[in-house]
Design a protein around this motif. Structure first.
Motif, PDB file in Angstrom:
ATOM      1  N   TRP A 500       0.851  -1.200   0.000  1.00 48.07           N
ATOM      2  CA  TRP A 500       0.000   0.000   0.000  1.00 48.07           C
ATOM      3  C   TRP A 500       0.880   1.240   0.000  1.00 48.07           C
ATOM      4  O   TRP A 500       1.716   1.414   0.902  1.00 48.07           O
ATOM      5  N   ALA A 501       0.704   2.085  -0.975  1.00 48.95           N
ATOM      6  CA  ALA A 501       1.450   3.341  -1.061  1.00 48.95           C
ATOM      7  C   ALA A 501       0.521   4.504  -0.734  1.00 48.95           C
ATOM      8  O   ALA A 501      -0.535   4.650  -1.357  1.00 48.95           O
ATOM      9  N   VAL A 502       0.913   5.327   0.256  1.00 49.75           N
ATOM     10  CA  VAL A 502       0.124   6.500   0.644  1.00 49.75           C
ATOM     11  C   VAL A 502       1.046   7.713   0.673  1.00 49.75           C
ATOM     12  O   VAL A 502       2.274   7.582   0.754  1.00 49.75           O
ATOM     13  N   LYS A 503       0.450   8.882   0.598  1.00 49.99           N
ATOM     14  CA  LYS A 503       1.254  10.098   0.598  1.00 49.99           C
ATOM     15  C   LYS A 503       1.667  10.498   2.012  1.00 49.99           C
ATOM     16  O   LYS A 503       2.806  10.900   2.245  1.00 49.99           O
ATOM     17  N   ASN A 504       0.706  10.407   2.956  1.00 52.03           N
ATOM     18  CA  ASN A 504       0.962  10.869   4.314  1.00 52.03           C
ATOM     19  C   ASN A 504       0.508   9.826   5.326  1.00 52.03           C
ATOM     20  O   ASN A 504      -0.368   8.995   5.045  1.00 52.03           O
ATOM     21  N   SER A 505       1.065   9.882   6.511  1.00 49.35           N
ATOM     22  CA  SER A 505       0.786   8.875   7.535  1.00 49.35           C
ATOM     23  C   SER A 505      -0.629   8.977   8.091  1.00 49.35           C
ATOM     24  O   SER A 505      -1.103   8.024   8.723  1.00 49.35           O
ATOM     25  N   ASP A 506      -1.315  10.124   7.885  1.00 54.15           N
ATOM     26  CA  ASP A 506      -2.673  10.216   8.413  1.00 54.15           C
ATOM     27  C   ASP A 506      -3.651   9.323   7.649  1.00 54.15           C
ATOM     28  O   ASP A 506      -4.812   9.186   8.037  1.00 54.15           O
ATOM     29  N   GLU A 507      -3.200   8.697   6.539  1.00 53.44           N
ATOM     30  CA  GLU A 507      -4.038   7.752   5.809  1.00 53.44           C
ATOM     31  C   GLU A 507      -3.943   6.336   6.368  1.00 53.44           C
ATOM     32  O   GLU A 507      -4.746   5.471   6.015  1.00 53.44           O
ATOM     33  N   LEU A 508      -2.961   6.064   7.221  1.00 50.18           N
ATOM     34  CA  LEU A 508      -2.715   4.707   7.708  1.00 50.18           C
ATOM     35  C   LEU A 508      -3.886   4.088   8.464  1.00 50.18           C
ATOM     36  O   LEU A 508      -4.092   2.871   8.375  1.00 50.18           O
ATOM     37  N   PRO A 509      -4.672   4.860   9.223  1.00 52.23           N
ATOM     38  CA  PRO A 509      -5.786   4.232   9.939  1.00 52.23           C
ATOM     39  C   PRO A 509      -6.800   3.536   9.043  1.00 52.23           C
ATOM     40  O   PRO A 509      -7.552   2.690   9.524  1.00 52.23           O
ATOM     41  N   LEU A 510      -6.851   3.875   7.761  1.00 57.18           N
ATOM     42  CA  LEU A 510      -7.811   3.208   6.880  1.00 57.18           C
ATOM     43  C   LEU A 510      -7.587   1.708   6.848  1.00 57.18           C
ATOM     44  O   LEU A 510      -8.532   0.922   6.948  1.00 57.18           O
ATOM     45  N   LEU A 511      -6.341   1.295   6.722  1.00 53.64           N
ATOM     46  CA  LEU A 511      -6.042  -0.132   6.665  1.00 53.64           C
ATOM     47  C   LEU A 511      -6.236  -0.790   8.023  1.00 53.64           C
ATOM     48  O   LEU A 511      -6.695  -1.928   8.111  1.00 53.64           O
ATOM     49  N   HIS A 512      -5.936  -0.059   9.073  1.00 53.34           N
ATOM     50  CA  HIS A 512      -6.002  -0.641  10.409  1.00 53.34           C
ATOM     51  C   HIS A 512      -7.393  -0.512  11.032  1.00 53.34           C
ATOM     52  O   HIS A 512      -7.560  -0.716  12.225  1.00 53.34           O
ATOM     53  N   SER A 513      -8.383  -0.184  10.219  1.00 50.27           N
ATOM     54  CA  SER A 513      -9.756  -0.123  10.718  1.00 50.27           C
ATOM     55  C   SER A 513     -10.388  -1.505  10.811  1.00 50.27           C
ATOM     56  O   SER A 513     -11.450  -1.656  11.393  1.00 50.27           O
ATOM     57  N   LEU A 514      -9.755  -2.501  10.220  1.00 51.28           N
ATOM     58  CA  LEU A 514     -10.326  -3.842  10.162  1.00 51.28           C
ATOM     59  C   LEU A 514      -9.862  -4.639  11.375  1.00 51.28           C
ATOM     60  O   LEU A 514      -8.663  -4.846  11.572  1.00 51.28           O
ATOM     61  N   ASP A 515     -10.810  -5.083  12.190  1.00 53.15           N
ATOM     62  CA  ASP A 515     -10.484  -5.893  13.364  1.00 53.15           C
ATOM     63  C   ASP A 515     -10.393  -7.355  12.944  1.00 53.15           C
ATOM     64  O   ASP A 515     -11.383  -8.071  12.903  1.00 53.15           O
ATOM     65  N   MET A 516      -9.212  -7.797  12.624  1.00 50.22           N
ATOM     66  CA  MET A 516      -9.043  -9.144  12.075  1.00 50.22           C
ATOM     67  C   MET A 516      -9.302 -10.225  13.108  1.00 50.22           C
ATOM     68  O   MET A 516      -9.896 -11.263  12.795  1.00 50.22           O
ATOM     69  N   ASN A 517      -8.876 -10.007  14.343  1.00 50.21           N
ATOM     70  CA  ASN A 517      -9.097 -11.015  15.381  1.00 50.21           C
ATOM     71  C   ASN A 517     -10.570 -11.207  15.690  1.00 50.21           C
ATOM     72  O   ASN A 517     -11.021 -12.311  16.003  1.00 50.21           O
ATOM     73  N   SER A 518     -11.328 -10.122  15.617  1.00 44.50           N
ATOM     74  CA  SER A 518     -12.765 -10.235  15.862  1.00 44.50           C
ATOM     75  C   SER A 518     -13.450 -11.009  14.745  1.00 44.50           C
ATOM     76  O   SER A 518     -14.353 -11.807  14.993  1.00 44.50           O
ATOM     77  N   LEU A 519     -13.022 -10.767  13.503  1.00 40.47           N
ATOM     78  CA  LEU A 519     -13.622 -11.469  12.374  1.00 40.47           C
ATOM     79  C   LEU A 519     -13.248 -12.938  12.366  1.00 40.47           C
ATOM     80  O   LEU A 519     -14.074 -13.803  12.062  1.00 40.47           O
ATOM     81  N   CYS A 520     -11.986 -13.240  12.689  1.00 38.52           N
ATOM     82  CA  CYS A 520     -11.508 -14.631  12.644  1.00 38.52           C
ATOM     83  C   CYS A 520     -10.412 -14.804  13.690  1.00 38.52           C
ATOM     84  O   CYS A 520      -9.232 -14.561  13.414  1.00 38.52           O
ATOM     85  N   PRO A 521     -10.790 -15.204  14.918  1.00 41.68           N
ATOM     86  CA  PRO A 521      -9.779 -15.390  15.967  1.00 41.68           C
ATOM     87  C   PRO A 521      -8.684 -16.368  15.529  1.00 41.68           C
ATOM     88  O   PRO A 521      -8.960 -17.389  14.911  1.00 41.68           O
ATOM     89  N   TYR A 522      -7.466 -16.018  15.837  1.00 40.53           N
ATOM     90  CA  TYR A 522      -6.300 -16.856  15.516  1.00 40.53           C
ATOM     91  C   TYR A 522      -6.186 -17.127  14.016  1.00 40.53           C
ATOM     92  O   TYR A 522      -5.769 -18.203  13.598  1.00 40.53           O
ATOM     93  N   PHE A 523      -6.575 -16.129  13.228  1.00 46.85           N
ATOM     94  CA  PHE A 523      -6.490 -16.297  11.779  1.00 46.85           C
ATOM     95  C   PHE A 523      -5.059 -16.542  11.325  1.00 46.85           C
ATOM     96  O   PHE A 523      -4.821 -17.173  10.295  1.00 46.85           O
ATOM     97  N   TYR A 524      -4.071 -16.041  12.113  1.00 50.84           N
ATOM     98  CA  TYR A 524      -2.676 -16.158  11.711  1.00 50.84           C
ATOM     99  C   TYR A 524      -2.179 -17.598  11.729  1.00 50.84           C
ATOM    100  O   TYR A 524      -1.097 -17.887  11.214  1.00 50.84           O
ATOM    101  N   ASN A 525      -2.975 -18.516  12.347  1.00 48.09           N
ATOM    102  CA  ASN A 525      -2.619 -19.929  12.286  1.00 48.09           C
ATOM    103  C   ASN A 525      -2.976 -20.547  10.936  1.00 48.09           C
ATOM    104  O   ASN A 525      -2.524 -21.652  10.610  1.00 48.09           O
ATOM    105  N   ILE A 526      -3.839 -19.852  10.189  1.00 37.95           N
ATOM    106  CA  ILE A 526      -4.306 -20.374   8.901  1.00 37.95           C
ATOM    107  C   ILE A 526      -3.810 -19.520   7.751  1.00 37.95           C
ATOM    108  O   ILE A 526      -3.467 -20.027   6.688  1.00 37.95           O
ATOM    109  N   LEU A 527      -3.750 -18.220   7.982  1.00 36.61           N
ATOM    110  CA  LEU A 527      -3.465 -17.259   6.915  1.00 36.61           C
ATOM    111  C   LEU A 527      -2.153 -16.541   7.203  1.00 36.61           C
ATOM    112  O   LEU A 527      -1.955 -15.990   8.287  1.00 36.61           O
ATOM    113  N   ASN A 528      -1.239 -16.572   6.236  1.00 35.00           N
ATOM    114  CA  ASN A 528       0.011 -15.822   6.330  1.00 35.00           C
ATOM    115  C   ASN A 528      -0.201 -14.459   5.673  1.00 35.00           C
ATOM    116  O   ASN A 528      -0.359 -14.366   4.456  1.00 35.00           O
TER     117      ASN A 528
END
Length: 739
Positions: A500-528
């Motif tokens: 992901w390429a962004v111009k300024n750091s104030d855009e970073l929260p867009l990607l981090h708005s997704l709660d991955m653990n809530s959607l799929c707990p321990y997803f990192y055991n299945i998805l790299n």
């Protein structure tokens, strides 16, 4: 100077760990056989139709064509019916078969099986990068070459024919012979332009079964409309120019331009049609469109004048050559009109960091869409005329009653939207104990549109490249994958890299708005999962100790109301949409037959331009009367279905979608690398992934500006990495909007 996370990548490079998942169709023998027969029939019809169009300038095919027309001209529909059946009939028949094919395809079941091998894909592999057409795939290059060969072939053959006709005219004066040759050449250019126009409207019918059949979404198909538009208008302009030059030399220019013959070609309607087309053409050129998009949009509505006066110019039987594409576009436009008449509740609207607006829109529970879907939005409080396309940033599995879009504030319309939201006072919600915006915005929606199949689920390894707000559809993809992993639904991806390429750091929260653990707990055991973010205009992290500003959301999405989106969309219920198309077509045949029986024949109507306008009226009336009848039944069926769903939800106690408690993901869940002051080096990144993942099938998807797409396409086509034998294993898919 850049900073990177010190964590080791979690993406697996072992081939054994990557070879267990793929998906194949598990269907009954009857369904498989039906699909094969339908596909074979459609290919045969298309090849025969395309071959006829290509060869019709030749004497042998022209002779056969005239014999068929003469043999059938004595029927009720006369020459018009014969020409319509030959030129437009195959397109309509393929559309009917596509309805059945897509319905059968929807009955298929999928399951996991062992790994598929990489293959060359005509629709996705880029072969031309820096050219006048932008990034061109193998299939697109074949299409361009076929059109170019046809134009050269047709012009050459017709020129030879025109020259051979001159001795038969018994004209001895050289000047008159040259003027006659000029007019004959103009006539041929007009016919070739009409052939191109037969294809012109097909790519812009957003819910078209033909686009769904070949799985090309509307936002990608529009480039074909642009190419065909330039070609068609160039041919029509030459058509008119050659006649104007010949008439001017003969001193009868005004007389010919204003001529409106009853029998034969009516010149004045042709002049009006060409002028309207020229206005659309000039304002659609990139410099004008970029400078004033609204001018382009408003002048493009002259397509109505262009089509109607073209029908009056050539008459019904010549117009029927291009009638199928225009009829399919009219079907789609009428359905979009009904969908957009319903105002939609905007449940939540927030102004996020980096000048981005998030809208949560109410939708009916039964409305389905793809994770790569998008919608057209009109907000009448801002403008009654402007419609804007936006990618859907939520997965279809996120909630039954809502979808989300992220909108980057870039122009006047989006500035007005942000100002409207910012001016809304907040009220205390006693039941939730939270401040909720007192929002009264309503929108009109067209869509959702998008790919027919979720091709992001067909790759074990995904590389998602986004620029700025282009991350929006990839949020939907990631959410969709996590939902499917949690619910054990078919889902092939196991390795995902997001660049992901962004111009300024104030855009970073867009990607981090997704709660991955809530959607799929321990997803990192299945998805790299690895995310590489590049902040290009900042050399170092913000002063707040390099922390990414947190995204906070606490919206609760209510059950659907009367203000939910309408499901009357061409990409919606295939049985209703198919019935709409079939019955409207039957209505066209019936209405035109009645017109001939009770009006044209009894009153001996022979005027070409008048019969042309009557043909257009029949096309519109069939859609309004017969298609409108289906739309009415479809709407009543939707109301009944929605009521039944509401009753079931009340019985089961499901009053709301489950709200997602949004938080910043833990750094332990996935690799998160943030680099400041640099742009991504795609050659290095893709080479690293090829080495790490091995010789496997990799899907590369990009959403961003043209320059970004070009850079990715160059690396996908590169010979320096990621190949199995002679087959390239990186495939290119473009999903972007020029907003």
């Amino acid at each position: 100077m850049g900073t990177e996370s010190s964590q080791e990548p979690l993406l697996l490079s072992s081939k054994d760990d990557q070879s267990t998942f793929t998906y194949i169709n598990q269907t009954s023998f009857l369904l498989k056989s039906t699909k094969w027969v339908l596909k074979f029939a459609m290919w045969v019809i298309f090849i025969c139709w395309a071959s006829f169009i290509f060869l019709v300038p030749s004497d042998s095919v022209q002779h056969l064509y005239k014999k068929v027309v003469n043999a059938t001209s004595g029927s009720l529909f006369g020459t018009t019916g014969s020409i319509f059946l030959i030129y437009s009939g195959p397109v309509m028949i393929i559309g009917f078969l596509a309805i059945i094919y897509l319905w059968v395809s929807g009955k298929e079941e999928i399951q996991e099986k062992k790994k598929k091998s990489a293959s060359f894909r005509l629709w996705t592999f880029p072969v031309i990068i820096d050219g006048p057409f932008g990034v061109v795939t193998a299939a697109e290059l074949i299409g361009i070459m076929l059109f170019a060969v046809y134009i050269i072939w047709a012009v050459t053959v017709y020129t030879i024919k025109n020259i051979s006709l001159l001795p038969l005219m018994e004209i001895t004066d050289t000047g008159r012979r040259n003027l006659l040759l000029l007019e004959l050449t103009g006539l041929r250019f007009g016919f070739i332009g009409l052939i191109c126009m037969a294809f012109l409207f097909l790519p812009v019918a957003r819910g078209s079964f033909l686009l769904r059949l070949i799985d090309i979404p509307f936002e990608h198909a529009t480039r074909y409309h642009v190419w065909l538009g330039h070609l068609t208008m160039m041919l029509f302009t030459l058509h008119g120019l050659f006649y104007v030059i010949a008439w001017a030399i003969q001193g009868r220019l005004i007389e010919e331009l204003t001529a409106w013959k009853k029998i034969g070609i009516a010149n004045l309607p042709g002049v009006i049609s060409l002028v309207a087309g020229l206005f659309m053409w000039v304002t659609s050129l990139p410099p004008v469109r970029r400078l004033n998009f609204e001018l382009f949009f408003y002048t493009h509505q002259l397509y109505v004048v262009f089509v109607v006066f073209l029908a009056m110019h050539v008459g019904d039987f010549i117009f029927s050559i291009a009638a199928a594409g225009i009829f399919l576009f009219m079907l789609d436009r009428f359905l979009r009109f009904f969908q957009s008449r319903k105002t939609v509740d905007i449940i939540s609207a927030k102004c996020l960091p980096s000048g981005t607006v998030e809208l949560i829109i109410s939708k009916p529970e039964g409305l389905q869409y793809n994770a790569l879907g998008w919608v057209f939005i009109q907000i009448r409080e801002l403008s009654w005329l402007q419609w804007h396309p936006f990618s859907v940033s939520s997965s279809p599995l996120d909630g039954k009653h809502h979808l989300a879009v992220l909108i980057k504030v870039l122009g006047d319309w989006t500035e007005k939207l942000r100002g409207r939201i910012s001016s809304v006072p907040e009220e205390k919600d006693e039941s939730q104990g939270l401040l909720q915006p007192n929002l009264s915005l309503k929108a009109s929606i067209e869509g959702p549109y998008g790919h027919e199949s979720p091709y992001h689920l067909t790759y074990e390894n995904l590389i998602l490249v986004a620029g700025g707000i282009g991350i929006s559809p990839f949020l939907a993809i990631l959410s969709d994958i996590l939902h499917r992993l949690r619910e054990s639904k078919p889902c092939m991806p196991r390795n995902i890299l997001i660049v992901w390429a962004v111009k300024n750091s104030d855009e970073l929260p867009l990607l981090h708005s997704l709660d991955m653990n809530s959607l799929c707990p321990y997803f990192y055991n299945i998805l790299n999962l690895e995310i590489q973010t590049y902040v290009t205009r900042e050399s170092e992290p913000p002063l707040e100790e390099g922390n990414i500003p947190k995204y906070v959301s606490s919206s609760v999405f209510p059950a659907p109301t009367q203000g939910g989106m309408s499901s009357l969309v061409g990409t919606g219920n295939i049985l209703w949409a198919g019935s709409y198309m079939v019955l409207s077509t039957i209505g066209l045949v019936v209405l035109y037959a009645l017109l001939i029986i009770f009006y044209i024949n009894p009153y001996n109507v022979t005027t070409w331009w008048y019969k042309g306008i009557l043909f257009i009226v029949c096309m519109a009336a069939s859609i309004v009367i017969f298609g409108g009848f289906v739309i009415g039944l479809w709407h009543l069926w939707d109301l009944k279905t929605a009521k039944n769903m509401d009753d079931e939800n009340r019985i089961s106690g499901l009053k709301h979608d489950e709200p997602n408690a949004v938080k910043n993901p833990s750094q332990d869940d996935f690799v998160n690398i943030i680099t400041y002051g640099q742009r991504p080096n795609f050659k290095e990144i893709f080479g690293s992934m090829a080495e790490r993942w091995g010789n496997v099938d990799i899907g590369v998807m990009v959403c961003g500006p043209t320059a970004l797409q070009t850079s990715i396409a160059k690396e996908c086509r590169s010979k320096n990495f990621g190949r199995i034998g002679n087959e390239p294993i990186f495939h290119f898919n473009s999903h972007s909007f020029d907003l």
